[in-house]
Design an enzyme around this catalytic site. Structure first.
Site, PDB file in Angstrom:
ATOM      1  N   LYS A  98      -7.067  14.192  -6.986  1.00 43.70           N
ATOM      2  CA  LYS A  98      -6.547  12.834  -6.803  1.00 43.70           C
ATOM      3  C   LYS A  98      -7.706  11.881  -6.551  1.00 43.70           C
ATOM      4  O   LYS A  98      -8.769  12.288  -6.098  1.00 43.70           O
ATOM      5  CB  LYS A  98      -5.613  12.820  -5.597  1.00 43.70           C
ATOM      6  CG  LYS A  98      -5.039  11.452  -5.283  1.00 43.70           C
ATOM      7  CD  LYS A  98      -3.585  11.556  -4.830  1.00 43.70           C
ATOM      8  CE  LYS A  98      -2.942  10.198  -4.759  1.00 43.70           C
ATOM      9  NZ  LYS A  98      -3.077   9.594  -3.447  1.00 43.70           N
ATOM     10  N   ASP A 137      -0.874  14.639   5.225  1.00 39.04           N
ATOM     11  CA  ASP A 137      -1.987  13.965   5.859  1.00 39.04           C
ATOM     12  C   ASP A 137      -1.506  12.653   6.469  1.00 39.04           C
ATOM     13  O   ASP A 137      -0.726  11.944   5.853  1.00 39.04           O
ATOM     14  CB  ASP A 137      -3.027  13.738   4.744  1.00 39.04           C
ATOM     15  CG  ASP A 137      -3.925  12.557   4.999  1.00 39.04           C
ATOM     16  OD1 ASP A 137      -4.383  12.422   6.141  1.00 39.04           O
ATOM     17  OD2 ASP A 137      -4.176  11.799   4.050  1.00 39.04           O
ATOM     18  N   HIS A 195       0.822  -1.208   0.000  1.00 40.66           N
ATOM     19  CA  HIS A 195       0.000   0.000   0.000  1.00 40.66           C
ATOM     20  C   HIS A 195       0.862   1.268   0.000  1.00 40.66           C
ATOM     21  O   HIS A 195       0.589   2.218  -0.720  1.00 40.66           O
ATOM     22  CB  HIS A 195      -0.907  -0.023   1.227  1.00 40.66           C
ATOM     23  CG  HIS A 195      -1.969   1.008   1.203  1.00 40.66           C
ATOM     24  ND1 HIS A 195      -3.182   0.788   0.579  1.00 40.66           N
ATOM     25  CD2 HIS A 195      -2.006   2.264   1.673  1.00 40.66           C
ATOM     26  CE1 HIS A 195      -3.919   1.873   0.696  1.00 40.66           C
ATOM     27  NE2 HIS A 195      -3.222   2.785   1.347  1.00 40.66           N
ATOM     28  N   GLU A 201      -3.931   4.470  12.492  1.00 38.40           N
ATOM     29  CA  GLU A 201      -4.510   5.143  11.327  1.00 38.40           C
ATOM     30  C   GLU A 201      -5.752   5.927  11.726  1.00 38.40           C
ATOM     31  O   GLU A 201      -6.717   6.031  10.965  1.00 38.40           O
ATOM     32  CB  GLU A 201      -4.804   4.124  10.223  1.00 38.40           C
ATOM     33  CG  GLU A 201      -3.519   3.491   9.723  1.00 38.40           C
ATOM     34  CD  GLU A 201      -3.674   2.637   8.476  1.00 38.40           C
ATOM     35  OE1 GLU A 201      -4.810   2.408   8.036  1.00 38.40           O
ATOM     36  OE2 GLU A 201      -2.636   2.206   7.948  1.00 38.40           O
ATOM     37  N   SER A 209      -8.672   4.667  -3.322  1.00 41.67           N
ATOM     38  CA  SER A 209      -9.603   3.567  -3.049  1.00 41.67           C
ATOM     39  C   SER A 209      -9.768   3.377  -1.546  1.00 41.67           C
ATOM     40  O   SER A 209      -8.851   3.668  -0.775  1.00 41.67           O
ATOM     41  CB  SER A 209      -9.049   2.281  -3.643  1.00 41.67           C
ATOM     42  OG  SER A 209      -7.855   1.937  -2.974  1.00 41.67           O
ATOM     43  N   HIS A 210     -10.920   2.904  -1.147  1.00 46.22           N
ATOM     44  CA  HIS A 210     -11.115   2.449   0.235  1.00 46.22           C
ATOM     45  C   HIS A 210     -11.923   1.165   0.195  1.00 46.22           C
ATOM     46  O   HIS A 210     -12.939   1.022   0.878  1.00 46.22           O
ATOM     47  CB  HIS A 210     -11.795   3.535   1.081  1.00 46.22           C
ATOM     48  CG  HIS A 210     -11.061   3.800   2.357  1.00 46.22           C
ATOM     49  ND1 HIS A 210     -11.683   4.121   3.531  1.00 46.22           N
ATOM     50  CD2 HIS A 210      -9.739   3.771   2.643  1.00 46.22           C
ATOM     51  CE1 HIS A 210     -10.768   4.296   4.479  1.00 46.22           C
ATOM     52  NE2 HIS A 210      -9.587   4.093   3.971  1.00 46.22           N
ATOM     53  N   ASN A 211     -11.443   0.227  -0.626  1.00 44.48           N
ATOM     54  CA  ASN A 211     -12.219  -0.982  -0.900  1.00 44.48           C
ATOM     55  C   ASN A 211     -12.332  -1.909   0.294  1.00 44.48           C
ATOM     56  O   ASN A 211     -13.434  -2.309   0.678  1.00 44.48           O
ATOM     57  CB  ASN A 211     -11.578  -1.752  -2.059  1.00 44.48           C
ATOM     58  CG  ASN A 211     -11.386  -0.883  -3.293  1.00 44.48           C
ATOM     59  OD1 ASN A 211     -12.055   0.134  -3.435  1.00 44.48           O
ATOM     60  ND2 ASN A 211     -10.475  -1.264  -4.167  1.00 44.48           N
ATOM     61  N   HIS A 212     -11.208  -2.258   0.880  1.00 48.60           N
ATOM     62  CA  HIS A 212     -11.256  -3.246   1.960  1.00 48.60           C
ATOM     63  C   HIS A 212     -11.993  -2.726   3.185  1.00 48.60           C
ATOM     64  O   HIS A 212     -12.864  -3.420   3.709  1.00 48.60           O
ATOM     65  CB  HIS A 212      -9.843  -3.730   2.293  1.00 48.60           C
ATOM     66  CG  HIS A 212      -9.214  -4.472   1.151  1.00 48.60           C
ATOM     67  ND1 HIS A 212      -8.083  -4.030   0.520  1.00 48.60           N
ATOM     68  CD2 HIS A 212      -9.600  -5.587   0.505  1.00 48.60           C
ATOM     69  CE1 HIS A 212      -7.778  -4.869  -0.474  1.00 48.60           C
ATOM     70  NE2 HIS A 212      -8.683  -5.821  -0.503  1.00 48.60           N
ATOM     71  N   GLY A 263      -2.413   9.218  -8.544  1.00 52.06           N
ATOM     72  CA  GLY A 263      -3.260   8.047  -8.615  1.00 52.06           C
ATOM     73  C   GLY A 263      -3.036   7.150  -7.430  1.00 52.06           C
ATOM     74  O   GLY A 263      -2.441   7.558  -6.426  1.00 52.06           O
ATOM     75  N   ASN A 264      -3.523   5.936  -7.573  1.00 59.34           N
ATOM     76  CA  ASN A 264      -3.527   5.040  -6.442  1.00 59.34           C
ATOM     77  C   ASN A 264      -3.591   3.619  -6.987  1.00 59.34           C
ATOM     78  O   ASN A 264      -4.253   3.378  -7.986  1.00 59.34           O
ATOM     79  CB  ASN A 264      -4.764   5.395  -5.596  1.00 59.34           C
ATOM     80  CG  ASN A 264      -5.011   4.430  -4.456  1.00 59.34           C
ATOM     81  OD1 ASN A 264      -6.040   3.774  -4.408  1.00 59.34           O
ATOM     82  ND2 ASN A 264      -4.085   4.343  -3.533  1.00 59.34           N
TER      83      ASN A 264
END
Ligand SMILES: Nc1ncnc2c1ncn2[C@@H]1O[C@H](COP(=O)(O)OP(=O)(O)O)[C@@H](O)[C@H]1O
Ligand SMILES: [Mg+2]
Lengths: 89, 237, 740, 89
Positions: free
Chosen positions: C91, C268, C49, C312, C94-97, C532-533
């Site tokens: 920008k 951040d 990540h 986090e 993702s925050h999938n999980h 990107g990510n």
């Protein structure tokens, strides 16, 4: 039968509501406030043969819907537990 | 006319009102911080939309007890005019400056959409230039906009003509389908008995320029500024 | 507490997600065994990540330069110069999980994270877009996820006060065990006031600002920490909870602090929290950092250095201030009732030193942390792909009735109206939104100028699955085409690469191919990628998602009043179809909705034709010739025309004759790139014709607007003749009825 | 001192959220459910000389902020009232 469910955030989970209300109360002069957490109370009336049966069903409701297991814990209180106490207003 | 736009922690329509008042209406305007108690240099105070203090307890609850809102009581008593939109309306109700309360939308969801409002009372500075029955297009954006008042309060509101706007169809009919949030009798905005404090859930500042899809919101300001003509259209100054 | 830290072993390193080889590298780099906290730093910063171990070599293929680029990849967000002294910052992430584990908070904190990425650059966020993928909607678990994700986005964005102006929602069974939640944020800043995540100037103070730290979302490595005390339950990492109100205060406080001139750099605290900031910020400028962890504001008691470094918790930033101007920073944050605590200093030399009550718990060269190993793992085309591609959809029977087929397609959840979602999003706050959700791209004005920005995300997993290189290029082309249809010149890209495990050669092949496709399309359309990510490991029980690059494009309108929307405005306008005729049913919505098949070949993509069609559309919009412009994507030209009829305030009918392909279903529902439907007032038909001739593109008049039906002909034969009412009800209810 | 406040909608005010939860539970097969209402529970920890003093201060918090008298009623329960009951989970 009347059953009460208290749903609260698990310990360690940020309680944004609680933090904001606490700050507001302290701002209003309640300096003696040490902690405040906000949760949900769900009051249920259901048909059941015995208090134990009612509790079991409500427990099942909590597991299936009322509480989010990732974030929340719950406590079940039966009307009998609650009746004798003298609560104001 | 000197305008003040109140800023609470969590307010977000402050800049939008400021922009409309200064850039569209060309009136003097300043921001008023929530701790301020001194409002003497203002004629009209605006409580804008947003999520003051996150609205984490109840919408407007914490802001309703803030220094600037306390100061509003005096400001109103001295003849000042107050407009609360969206969160501002919720704050005015929480503070008891307006009757009733705002609850979660009946659909239990947030709603951002256009609505039509029918003008019920022209006995406020914000509507005195309008016609009763006139229809205004104005968007809403809220999760807690269902107006509630008990029967007695409602009767009082009617008796004193304090209901200012109701949600309606484009032709002015007040129908259930036109009610976006389950408000009691489609109420979208109410005033104090004197008419000097107006609260409404819709956003007049979002309907203040043709480019933004309509300018009906400006009518409230032109009415206030006395620049409206009879039929409800406004004069270019 | 310090003495209680476990001794680091290879097993522990493995438990933290490091390989034996990586652990050896750490030993070699340090010349000793790492402490437990140091291991935590490595495990976090060398995670996929943070370190892009598997993707970095491929990402270097993307074009990132251009005359407008003020900031390319590598910072919190990219930035482009849009003239008049302004820059656009944007920008996607993702925050999938997290959204699968807890849809509401996962999606909410996804919004929070990307907002912070934009405002740490000094920009005020002006728009959010959400790109969502879920499993089949008839599964109640999917509905639960959709509900949670949409209300989480709604809650966070609305409360914070940034409008959510666009996005997509698509459904396919491959996402059932792993939904995608990608969020893009766009902000504005004065071009000479960009801030960066740099820890310049040894001696400068380091401030922690924002929410307090708890044990939220600490990496899997924490599991190991449970072995050394008896409080396993208590120590378990907890789900991150969003606090949009604090985020709003953080925005205002950061922008106000930046305006004082006392801020040197800011980042951040996102993934890997404090660990990431305290190493990446100095690593960017050859400095080090010395921080005292006991000074970090904490929400819970008894947190270990490891936990403080890796937490986090949301709504936090690390800020480097100019020495001597600390009070200016403190004053601003105090005004907004936020913590701003000086926790250390920038140091010369390149070490990150973390202390607890003065005692050193970690001392690591920041370069060692930020220079993770890069891998070039094997890639291989999936063996079954050739077979799937070889399938010819025209071997399937024609539908008995094309009108019924069209109703099914406009009513499929992927195509149907998404109003159920976007009416829950405030899309107007800021009073900039000139084109609301419901058209191709949203358009936002830039106050104080004549300009506007057009923004859109796109990405079709089915297309990419069948042909990763071309499918990804088509995603870029489609997002840009949507922007062009609104009248915007596409000027830059941000990409979110959602894939399965890169350790599988087939997945890495998909990824590598997709990157090549994106790179080629961006070059051809003259758009740099500025950020990107990458989100790998999107799979459950070995079932990977469809490879899904989501492409965010930002476009610039020099004149905000010269814009177009996708719906027909009135009867009697002439309708033109721009672009090549080549279409295919391979990987189409038609093939999926009617036959539940994912197979076939994509229609070819000619990037030069794409470029010319887009420029012709923009010219038509700029000249005021196009009363509507809508791109043809999923569902083909039939769906594009249906949408143009239905999506305006009042429906407008249309009658059109379509260029015949091999079969009517292919004509109607075949999907192909570079195609746009445009409507033109009849009086200006000549002018339009001249413009098209000048543009040297393939195009034709196909019909007229008007009436209360959609009538489509192929040759002389009427193949679709439907009342708008019927079409509208299918389109309006196709998604919403599942959510009621 | 620990004090618990329960804030509920006044009787007669439609509890839309409660109705939705009830509907969902019945849909999940809890046919025996007769009624369900949702409220808030606010748990407060504060310094006070006596339980009575604590209760008085919390009462004041309710009046000033925690409940909206147009919509809500509240009940205050002291930790002592609550302690002896056996609540599950
Ligand atoms: N999740 C969402 N949030 C906000 N807007 C959305 C969302 N999903 C779809 N929309 C809006 O609905 C419209 C149609 O979306 P879509 O069918 O994906 O467009 P296209 O086919 O051009 O890609 C667009 O304006 C889009 O921005
Ligand atoms: Mg489109």
């Amino acid at each position: 039968m009347r059953v009460r469910v208290l749903v609260r955030l698990k310990p360690g989970i940020l309680d944004v509501q609680g933090a904001a209300v606490k700050r507001a109360l302290i701002g209003l002069g309640f300096a003696e406030l040490a902690e405040l957490r906000v949760g949900k109370v769900i009051e249920v009336e259901l048909a059941a043969a015995t208090p134990a049966a009612a509790r079991a069903r409500v427990e099942e409701m909590c597991r299936q819907l009322l509480a989010n297991p990732v974030l929340e814990d719950y406590t079940i209180e039966m009307a009998d537990d609650l009746a004798p106490r003298g609560a104001s207003r | 006319m000197r305008f003040g736009v109140v800023v609470f922690p969590g307010t977000w329509s402050d800049c939008d009102f400021h922009y409309v008042i200064s850039e569209v209406l060309h009136q003097p305007v300043k921001y008023v911080w929530h701790r301020e108690r001194q409002l003497d240099d203002l004629d009209c105070v605006i409580l804008p939309g947003g999520f003051s203090y996150g609205d984490y307890l109840r919408a407007g609850a914490v802001a309703g007890r803030s220094p600037v809102v306390e100061a509003l009581r005096d400001f109103v008593a001295k003849g000042g005019v107050v407009l609360g939109s969206c969160n501002g309306f919720q704050i005015l109700c929480e503070a008891g400056l307006l009757p009733g309360a705002l609850m979660r939308n009946e659909c239990l969801q947030y709603r951002c959409q256009s609505t039509h409002l029918v003008v019920e009372s022209v006995e406020t500075p914000f509507t005195r230039g309008l016609r009763p029955g006139q229809v205004l297009a104005m968007p809403i954006s809220h999760g807690e906009g269902k107006y509630h008042a008990d029967a007695e309060t409602l009767a009082g509101l009617k008796a004193r003509n304090q209901i200012v706007f109701r949600y309606a169809e484009a032709d002015g009919r007040v129908t259930k389908a036109a009610n976006p949030n389950g408000s009691l009798e489609n109420i979208a905005g109410v005033a104090n008995p004197e008419g000097t404090v107006l609260g409404l859930m819709p956003h007049p500042e979002r309907a203040a320029e043709a480019a933004m899809g309509g300018a009906d919101g400006l009518l409230l300001f032109h009415s206030l500024l006395g620049s409206l003509v009879e039929d409800g259209s406004f004069l270019k100054r | 507490m310090k003495g209680a830290e476990p001794k680091v072993t290879l097993d522990l390193a493995r438990d933290s997600g490091l390989t034996a080889d990586e652990y050896d590298r750490i030993l070699a780099r340090l010349g000793r065994e790492p402490t437990f906290s140091e291991l935590g730093l490595f495990s976090a910063l060398w995670s996929e990540h943070c370190a892009y171990k598997h993707s970095r070599v491929f990402l270097s293929r993307l074009p990132t330069a251009g005359p407008r680029v003020l900031q390319g990849p590598g910072e919190n967000a990219g930035a482009l110069d849009i003239g008049d002294g302004w820059a656009v910052v944007f920008k996607i992430e993702s925050h999938n999980h997290p959204s699968f584990i807890e849809p509401f908070q996962g999606a909410a904190t996804g919004v929070g994270g990307i907002l912070r990425d934009v405002f740490t650059m000094g920009a005020r966020p002006i728009a959010i877009l959400d790109s969502l993928r879920f499993g089949a909607l008839d599964d109640p678990r999917t509905r639960h996820l959709v509900n949670g994700v949409v209300s989480g986005i709604s809650w966070y964005g609305n409360c914070f006060g940034c409008p959510t102006v666009g996005g997509e929602i698509a459904f396919a069974p491959e996402y059932a065990g792993n939904p995608l939640v990608n969020v893009m944020c766009v902000g504005l800043v004065r071009a000479d006031r960009l801030f960066r995540a740099r820890a310049e100037g040894p001696g400068n103070p380091v401030f922690y600002v924002g929410n307090k730290t708890g044990r939220d979302g600490i990496h899997g490595a924490t599991m190991a920490s449970a072995t050394f005390d008896g409080h396993a339950e208590e120590r378990r990492p907890t789900v991150q909870v969003g606090d949009p109100f604090t985020e709003k205060l953080l925005l205002e406080a950061c922008l106000e602090a930046m305006a004082t001139g006392a801020v040197v750099g800011i980042q951040d605290m996102g993934a890997a929290g404090l660990a990431c900031c305290t190493s990446e910020m100095p690593a960017r400028c050859g400095t080090g950092m010395d921080v005292e962890l006991s000074r970090v504001p904490q929400r819970e008691t008894g947190m270990t250095p490891y936990e403080i470094l890796l937490s986090e918790s949301q709504e936090r930033m690390l800020l480097v201030a100019a020495r001597g101007r600390e009070d200016e920073v403190r004053r601003v944050f105090a005004k907004w009732e936020l913590d701003a605590v000086e926790i250390g200093r920038v140091t010369p030399g390149g070490d990150l030193v973390a202390r607890l009550d003065g005692e050193v718990v970690a001392r690591v060269p920041v370069e060692a942390l930020t220079e993770a190993p890069k891998y070039t793992k094997p890639v291989a085309e999936p063996s079954e792909l050739a077979g799937r591609r070889a399938f010819d959809p025209l071997t399937l029977p024609e539908p008995p009735d094309h009108g019924t087929a069209l109703l099914r397609i406009v009513g499929s959840p992927t195509i149907a109206s998404k109003e159920w979602a976007f009416r829950q999003y405030d899309h107007q706050v800021g009073i900039n939104t000139l084109v609301l959700p419901g058209s191709d791209a949203a358009v936002l004005r830039v106050k104080g100028t004549r300009k506007a920005l057009a923004v859109k995300t796109d990405g079709n997993g089915r297309h990419v699955f069948l042909d990763p290189r071309q499918g990804a290029a088509m995603a870029v082309a489609e997002a840009a085409r949507n922007v062009s249809c609104s009248g915007g010149l596409p000027i830059g890209v941000t990409d979110c690469m959602n894939f399965g495990s890169p350790e599988r050669p087939e997945i890495l092949w998909q990824f590598a191919e997709a990157i090549e496709g994106i790179a080629a399309a961006c070059r051809a359309l003259d758009m740099p990628v500025v950020g990107g990510n990458v989100s790998f490991y999107n799979e459950t029980n070995g079932q990977a998602i469809l490879p899904t690059p989501v492409i965010g494009v930002v476009g610039l309108l020099e004149d905000a009043s010269r814009r177009a929307t996708q719906w027909f405005k009135a009867a009697g306008h002439r309708v033109a179809l721009l672009g090549p005729d080549a279409v295919s049913l391979g990987g189409s919505e038609y093939l999926w909705t009617l036959h539940r098949r994912l197979a076939g070949r994509l229609a070819p993509l000619d990037l030069e034709a794409e470029r010319r069609v887009q420029s012709a559309v923009r010219a038509a919009v700029a000249a005021g010739l196009a009363t509507a412009a809508h791109d043809c994507s999923e569902g083909g030209v039939a769906v594009a025309l249906a949408e143009a009829c239905l999506t305006g305030r009042a429906p407008v009918g249309c009658e059109a004759a379509l260029p015949a392909a091999a079969r009517p279903d292919l004509t109607l529902f075949g999907e192909g790139p570079s195609r746009v439907v445009v409507s033109v007032e009849p009086a200006r038909g000549r002018e339009f014709e001249a413009l098209m001739a000048e543009s040297a593109i393939q195009w034709r008049w196909i019909g007229l607007t008007g009436g209360e039906r959609l009538v489509l002909r192929v040759g002389a034969r009427v193949v679709v003749d439907l009342a708008l009412e019927q079409l509208e009800s299918a389109w309006r209810n196709g998604f919403e009825r599942h959510m009621a």
